[in-house]
Design an enzyme around this catalytic site. Structure first.
Site, short mmCIF file in Angstrom:
data_model
loop_
_atom_site.label_atom_id
_atom_site.label_comp_id
_atom_site.label_asym_id
_atom_site.label_seq_id
_atom_site.Cartn_x
_atom_site.Cartn_y
_atom_site.Cartn_z
N LYS A 143 -0.85 4.91 4.47
CA LYS A 143 -1.56 4.30 5.50
C LYS A 143 -1.26 3.90 6.95
O LYS A 143 -0.35 3.78 6.87
CB LYS A 143 -1.89 2.72 4.68
CG LYS A 143 -2.93 1.62 5.30
CD LYS A 143 -2.78 0.43 3.85
CE LYS A 143 -4.39 -0.55 4.44
NZ LYS A 143 -5.27 -0.12 4.81
N HIS A 175 0.69 -1.17 0.15
CA HIS A 175 0.15 0.29 0.23
C HIS A 175 1.21 1.00 -0.10
O HIS A 175 1.94 1.20 0.53
CB HIS A 175 -0.99 -0.06 1.30
CG HIS A 175 -2.18 -0.73 0.90
ND1 HIS A 175 -2.17 -2.53 1.60
CD2 HIS A 175 -3.53 -0.41 0.49
CE1 HIS A 175 -3.07 -3.03 1.28
NE2 HIS A 175 -4.05 -1.62 1.17
N1 LIG Z 1 -12.52 -0.43 2.09
C1 LIG Z 1 -11.74 -0.33 1.22
O1 LIG Z 1 -12.46 -0.57 -0.33
C2 LIG Z 1 -11.21 0.69 1.25
C3 LIG Z 1 -10.98 1.32 2.74
N2 LIG Z 1 -9.83 2.12 2.83
C4 LIG Z 1 -10.18 2.67 3.96
O2 LIG Z 1 -11.17 4.40 4.27
C5 LIG Z 1 -10.14 4.89 4.99
C6 LIG Z 1 -10.06 6.18 3.81
O3 LIG Z 1 -8.75 6.27 3.63
P1 LIG Z 1 -7.80 7.60 2.79
O4 LIG Z 1 -9.29 8.05 1.78
O5 LIG Z 1 -6.75 6.60 1.39
O6 LIG Z 1 -7.58 8.33 4.01
P2 LIG Z 1 -7.07 9.77 3.87
O7 LIG Z 1 -6.64 10.17 4.95
O8 LIG Z 1 -7.45 10.13 2.23
O9 LIG Z 1 -8.93 10.52 4.25
C7 LIG Z 1 -9.17 10.17 5.21
C8 LIG Z 1 -10.29 11.32 6.06
O10 LIG Z 1 -11.04 11.04 7.54
C9 LIG Z 1 -10.90 12.61 8.29
N3 LIG Z 1 -11.16 12.29 9.14
C10 LIG Z 1 -10.51 11.86 10.14
N4 LIG Z 1 -11.46 11.56 11.94
C11 LIG Z 1 -12.88 11.88 11.25
C12 LIG Z 1 -13.52 12.13 12.01
N5 LIG Z 1 -13.68 11.70 13.04
N6 LIG Z 1 -14.29 12.85 11.45
C13 LIG Z 1 -14.86 12.63 9.72
N7 LIG Z 1 -13.77 12.91 9.63
C14 LIG Z 1 -12.67 12.24 9.64
C15 LIG Z 1 -9.93 12.45 7.64
O11 LIG Z 1 -9.76 14.57 8.14
P3 LIG Z 1 -7.88 14.70 8.65
O12 LIG Z 1 -7.36 14.73 7.55
O13 LIG Z 1 -8.27 15.92 8.61
O14 LIG Z 1 -7.78 14.21 10.24
C16 LIG Z 1 -9.30 12.39 6.11
O15 LIG Z 1 -10.29 13.68 5.05
C17 LIG Z 1 -9.29 4.34 5.63
O16 LIG Z 1 -9.24 3.41 6.96
C18 LIG Z 1 -8.68 3.37 4.47
O17 LIG Z 1 -7.99 2.44 4.92
C19 LIG Z 1 -9.34 2.91 1.63
C20 LIG Z 1 -9.65 2.25 0.79
C21 LIG Z 1 -10.34 1.91 0.26
O1 LIG Z 2 -6.00 1.87 3.18
C1 LIG Z 2 -6.34 1.75 2.02
O2 LIG Z 2 -5.51 2.58 1.22
C2 LIG Z 2 -6.79 0.67 1.67
N1 LIG Z 2 -7.70 0.00 2.58
C3 LIG Z 2 -8.11 -1.09 2.52
C4 LIG Z 2 -7.16 -2.50 3.38
O3 LIG Z 2 -7.14 -2.24 4.31
O4 LIG Z 2 -7.71 -3.65 2.95
C5 LIG Z 2 -8.66 -1.18 1.33
C6 LIG Z 2 -7.60 -1.41 0.02
O5 LIG Z 2 -6.61 -1.97 0.42
C7 LIG Z 2 -7.14 0.01 0.60
#
Ligand SMILES: NC(=O)C1=CN([C@@H]2O[C@H](COP(=O)(O)OP(=O)(O)OC[C@H]3O[C@@H](n4cnc5c(N)ncnc54)[C@H](OP(=O)(O)O)[C@@H]3O)[C@@H](O)[C@H]2O)C=CC1
Ligand SMILES: O=C(O)C1=N[C@H](C(=O)O)C[C@H](O)C1
Length: 266
Positions: A159, A155
């Protein structure tokens, strides 16, 4: 078709901004409100770079749901927040679609009971990419015949959690079909701690974090004189959006918690 009213948590994040585009381009979805760690009181359209939604931003999900009529919560924040938000949404009969990771077996049992009590659908998806779901399903099929397996997940270096939720889910699916196997040499040593990766039921999981990567996983099986590699790559966050859209549509039709998109794709 009636519109599905959505609250999005994490609208400024890498996944959140893609989710906004997906909501904007889906005629039967409506953004009812957003929850962000800052910008409370502003509207999405006030944030530079975000689409021109009128939806209000809240900094607290309780307050948001007090003031908003919503059907579904999409959470794309971070592990401990996603878990908290899931519970708050269920308690108010708003259907959660959660993309964050970090749910223990105990969490899943408790939250399944809560969803059943509330008769409210909920979906937790460690990975929304359809190709990743297939990679997990194919890995489960292969493990029946080739039980020696190591998982390498790679990743981006922003992350927070390791191993990835996808790697853990893959390992869990594999444990459902094979006996525990002690892999490697019975007397092997780790001369540098961590060299053999994390261990789950005899399986090894290796986590790579590098700039330039998005989300990638290889599941490598070894047998007599042969290996089999099942590999999936997400090149961008748009790859996750068809799965998020599907989860929002499906969560409206179920009244229990589903863990993993493999349980809802036909
Ligand atoms: N299931 C899936 O297929 C996937 C899951 N993910 C997961 O999704 C999540 C987000 O990933 P990603 O977009 O890359 O991460 P980012 O860090 O780019 O985005 C996370 C966002 O959440 C905000 N945030 C943090 N705390 C809070 C809160 N209490 N309330 C509201 N917003 C909040 C952050 O704000 P700030 O920066 O101000 O803290 C930031 O804008 C991760 O947990 C990742 O592992 C990612 C990709 C695919
Ligand atoms: O944090 C990410 O980027 C992602 N998180 C998920 C995971 O922990 O598996 C899904 C995907 O791999 C991207």
């Amino acid at each position: 078709m009636e519109k599905i009213r959505i609250v999005l948590a994490g609208p400024r994040g890498k996944m959140g901004t893609e989710a906004l585009k997906m909501i904007e381009s889906t005629p039967h979805f409506e953004l009812a409100a957003a929850v962000d760690s800052r910008n409370g009181g502003k509207r999405i359209k006030d944030i530079v770079g975000l689409p021109s939604f009128e939806a209000l931003i809240y900094e607290d999900l309780h307050v948001c749901l007090d003031e908003t009529v919503a059907d579904v919560l999409i959470d794309l924040t971070k592990p401990e927040i996603g878990k908290k938000h899931l519970e708050i949404a269920l308690e108010r009969n708003v259907r959660p679609v959660i993309g964050t990771t970090g749910f223990s077996d105990e969490d899943l049992r408790r939250l399944s009971d809560l969803a059943a009590d509330r008769q409210t659908g909920a979906i937790i998806a460690p990975n929304f990419a359809i190709g990743a779901i297939l990679m997990m399903k194919f890995s489960q099929m292969a493990a029946k015949y080739l039980p020696h397996v190591e998982i390498i997940e790679k990743h981006h270096d922003q992350k927070l959690d390791a191993p990835s939720g996808t790697a853990l889910k893959t390992a869990q699916l594999i444990t459902e079909v094979r006996e525990s196997v002690k892999q490697g040499h019975p007397e092997e040593t780790e001369d540098l701690p961590g060299a053999r990766g994390a261990e789950l039921d005899g399986m090894r999981i290796h986590s790579v974090r590098l700039p330039g990567l998005v989300a990638h996983q290889e599941v490598i099986f070894g047998g007599e004189g042969q290996t089999l590699t099942i590999k999936h790559d997400s090149m961008n966050r748009a790859s996750f959006m068809p799965g998020v859209k599907l989860a929002v549509e499906r969560v409206m039709k179920i009244d229990q918690l589903v863990y993993g998109l493999e349980n809802i794709i036909e």
